[in-house]
Design a protein around this motif. Structure first.
Motif, PDB file in Angstrom:
ATOM      1  N   PHE A   1      -7.046   2.941   5.544  1.00  0.00           N
ATOM      2  CA  PHE A   1      -6.470   3.388   4.274  1.00  0.00           C
ATOM      3  C   PHE A   1      -7.245   4.612   3.813  1.00  0.00           C
ATOM      4  O   PHE A   1      -8.426   4.765   4.128  1.00  0.00           O
TER       5      PHE A   1
ATOM      6  N   VAL B   1      -0.520   4.792  -1.201  1.00  0.00           N
ATOM      7  CA  VAL B   1      -1.754   4.838  -0.413  1.00  0.00           C
ATOM      8  C   VAL B   1      -1.417   5.243   1.021  1.00  0.00           C
ATOM      9  O   VAL B   1      -0.501   4.687   1.632  1.00  0.00           O
TER      10      VAL B   1
ATOM     11  N   ALA C   1       0.835  -1.203   0.000  1.00  0.00           N
ATOM     12  CA  ALA C   1       0.000   0.000   0.000  1.00  0.00           C
ATOM     13  C   ALA C   1       0.870   1.253   0.000  1.00  0.00           C
ATOM     14  O   ALA C   1       0.631   2.201  -0.771  1.00  0.00           O
TER      15      ALA C   1
ATOM     16  N   LYS D   1      -7.099  -0.045  -4.451  1.00  0.00           N
ATOM     17  CA  LYS D   1      -5.778  -0.490  -4.916  1.00  0.00           C
ATOM     18  C   LYS D   1      -5.242  -1.603  -4.021  1.00  0.00           C
ATOM     19  O   LYS D   1      -4.663  -2.585  -4.505  1.00  0.00           O
ATOM     20  N   VAL D   2      -5.445  -1.467  -2.717  1.00  0.00           N
ATOM     21  CA  VAL D   2      -4.961  -2.475  -1.774  1.00  0.00           C
ATOM     22  C   VAL D   2      -5.725  -3.778  -1.957  1.00  0.00           C
ATOM     23  O   VAL D   2      -5.144  -4.871  -1.973  1.00  0.00           O
TER      24      VAL D   2
ATOM     25  N   GLY E   1      -7.400   5.046  -2.022  1.00  0.00           N
ATOM     26  CA  GLY E   1      -6.428   3.971  -2.197  1.00  0.00           C
ATOM     27  C   GLY E   1      -6.915   2.597  -1.779  1.00  0.00           C
ATOM     28  O   GLY E   1      -6.251   1.583  -2.041  1.00  0.00           O
ATOM     29  N   ARG E   2      -8.084   2.538  -1.144  1.00  0.00           N
ATOM     30  CA  ARG E   2      -8.579   1.264  -0.614  1.00  0.00           C
ATOM     31  C   ARG E   2      -8.706   0.205  -1.713  1.00  0.00           C
ATOM     32  O   ARG E   2      -8.297  -0.944  -1.531  1.00  0.00           O
TER      33      ARG E   2
ATOM     34  N   VAL F   1      -1.643   5.168   4.858  1.00  0.00           N
ATOM     35  CA  VAL F   1      -1.971   4.110   5.811  1.00  0.00           C
ATOM     36  C   VAL F   1      -1.957   4.691   7.219  1.00  0.00           C
ATOM     37  O   VAL F   1      -1.028   5.421   7.590  1.00  0.00           O
TER      38      VAL F   1
END
Length: 493
Positions: free
Chosen positions: A411, A361, A356, A418-419, A415-416, A363
């Motif tokens: 997150f 992203v 991430a 993407k993870v 970006g959530r 975190v």
């Protein structure tokens, strides 16, 4: 006289359609002397665990099932702007294998067949039919729909298809919801009677047993008005809309005596429900967690060894000096993690957090009891030093109380996805699951919603809602007890 068993039951987990509280429903079953009850929510098994635990507590055999949506055109079909091809089918787990197969069916309904509803098809049912008991469901079922729209021959073809697959574990379902209202009876009860007549003919002709059900959606008859308003909320309709969806108000959890009277001319339909209850085995739902395999880098053959390596490498960065205190705490935590079998869990979490950050992203620093773990801090799962703040590891993992680690991670919203994609791509689609959360209607919002569908003036709705005390989690029943004005308004009608 054989006991009657309800085999077609919707709870509050039939979202905005069922209004039956599981504890209250099972308490009524217990009071009536019922030995078993089924749960068959629409297209899901969300309530199964609560139902199972509550039933066992009361000494009632839980029959775990679902009213599945069957796509007659195939679960992959996405034609049309609205899916009107799905039919209902009651599926019950007869044993542990059946429960596993039912879980697989419903899961694949969401992952492969979702189109307005989570749909499965006969091909999938054939693949996962072992350990299942099936019945033809309500007027929305395949057999009743065929009777009403195509005739007896088409219905026979469908029934025989299921009988060939399930043998003595396939049943035809009878329902009767007489209301005394000519318009409602013409819409439901008269059609039920016409369908039942043909179903009984098919049953005799092909040796298929019949069962009586009541398509339960609420517990007591007096709950029908509340359920009616729930349907309005579900369909975004006003209460006085003449064209809205309406139930017969007979879909309550009827007693054995009420069901026997309703089907006094077909007593075998009542007795056969007990036959199904007797077929169902008692099995355990709880199981030890299955930990996923973490792909180890070259040079490592053991997850514990790799976690040990990562932790000490990280400790060199996190702490200026590896004191005896730091090493003692790390070694202790690693020994507990190894003993409890969770090294793979820590490796996977640190892996997707590292990914991430590499993906840009944001975190969070970590929340909850995981902040008490030095190992989590060293491998960059959390960003808070437990030694500095004297945080206890035992609040997170305790060898005397075996439970899965629970690490809360934040997150950024963008970006959530993407993870999630990273985790799915690396560990496989079938090894990743989303955890569902359920929202309940807060007291104030429930008042405002019901006022809206009943077209109460906004100032009236506001006044009623403001009478509810400002306290998180307060229920309407609690509000009535605490606020005399609200209670008086309720009692005055």
């Amino acid at each position: 006289m054989k006991p009657f068993t309800h085999l077609h039951v919707h709870t509050q987990y039939s979202i905005l359609d069922g209004a039956s509280s599981i504890p209250l429903l099972l308490s009524k079953a217990k009071e009536d002397g019922m030995k078993a009850v089924a749960i068959t929510d629409h297209g899901n098994m969300f309530g199964v665990k609560e139902f199972f635990n509550e039933a066992k507590k009361l000494g009632i055999k839980p029959i775990l099932g679902c009213e599945a949506y069957i796509s007659v055109r195939g679960r992959q079909d996405r034609s049309g702007s609205e899916d009107r091809s799905s039919r209902h089918l009651i599926i019950l787990a007869k044993n542990k294998k059946g429960y596993e197969n039912l879980s697989a069916l419903i899961s694949r309904g969401y992952t492969e067949g979702f189109y307005y509803k989570p749909r499965i098809d006969f091909e999938l049912i054939s693949q996962y039919h072992e350990g299942l008991i099936v019945s033809s469901s309500c007027l929305g079922g395949e057999v009743p729909q065929a009777i009403m729209n195509e005739g007896m021959e088409a219905a026979e073809k469908i029934a025989l298809q299921y009988k060939k697959l399930f043998g003595e574990d396939y049943y035809l379902e009878l329902q009767r919801h007489p209301t005394g209202d000519l318009q409602m009876d013409a819409h439901v009860f008269d059609r039920q009677q016409a369908v039942n007549k043909v179903i009984l003919q098919i049953a005799v002709k092909h040796g298929i047993k019949v069962i009586a059900t009541n398509d339960v959606h609420f517990i007591n008859q007096e709950d029908s008005e509340a359920h009616d308003r729930l349907i309005c909320l579900n369909t975004n309709s006003d209460l006085d809309d003449p064209n809205r969806l309406r139930y017969t108000k007979q879909e309550f959890f009827k007693t054995t005596a009420e069901m026997r009277e309703l089907f006094s001319d077909v007593p075998e339909a009542i007795d056969n429900t007990d036959e199904i209850a007797e077929k169902v085995e008692i099995y355990e739902l709880n199981r030890n967690p299955i930990m996923p395999d973490f792909p180890l880098p070259e040079g490592f053959t053991d997850e514990n060894e790799y976690l040990h390596y990562l932790t000490y490498e990280g400790a060199k960065q996190r702490y200026r000096e590896l004191t005896d205190e730091v090493k003692e705490r790390i070694d202790y935590e690693l020994s507990v993690i190894k003993k409890m079998g969770f090294p793979g869990y820590f490796l996977i979490v640190q892996d997707f957090l590292r990914a991430a950050r590499d993906l840009g992203v944001s975190v969070g620093p970590g929340r909850g009891s995981a902040a008490g773990s030095v190992v989590a801090y060293c491998i960059h799962i959390t960003d808070i030093d437990p030694l500095k703040y004297n945080l206890l590891f035992e609040r997170f993992l305790n060898p005397d109380r075996i439970s899965m680690p629970d690490i809360d991670i934040d997150f950024d919203e963008d970006g959530r996805d993407k993870v999630i994609k990273y985790v799915v791509n690396k560990y496989g689609f079938n090894h990743v699951a989303h955890i569902i959360t359920f929202g309940t209607m807060a007291a104030k919002m429930a008042i405002r919603d019901v006022a809206r569908i009943q077209k109460l003036p906004l100032p009236v709705a506001d006044r009623l809602a403001k009478l509810v005390p400002e306290r998180p989690g307060i229920s309407l029943s609690q509000a009535y007890e605490e606020v005399k004005e609200l209670r008086d308004l309720k009692e005055s009608g």
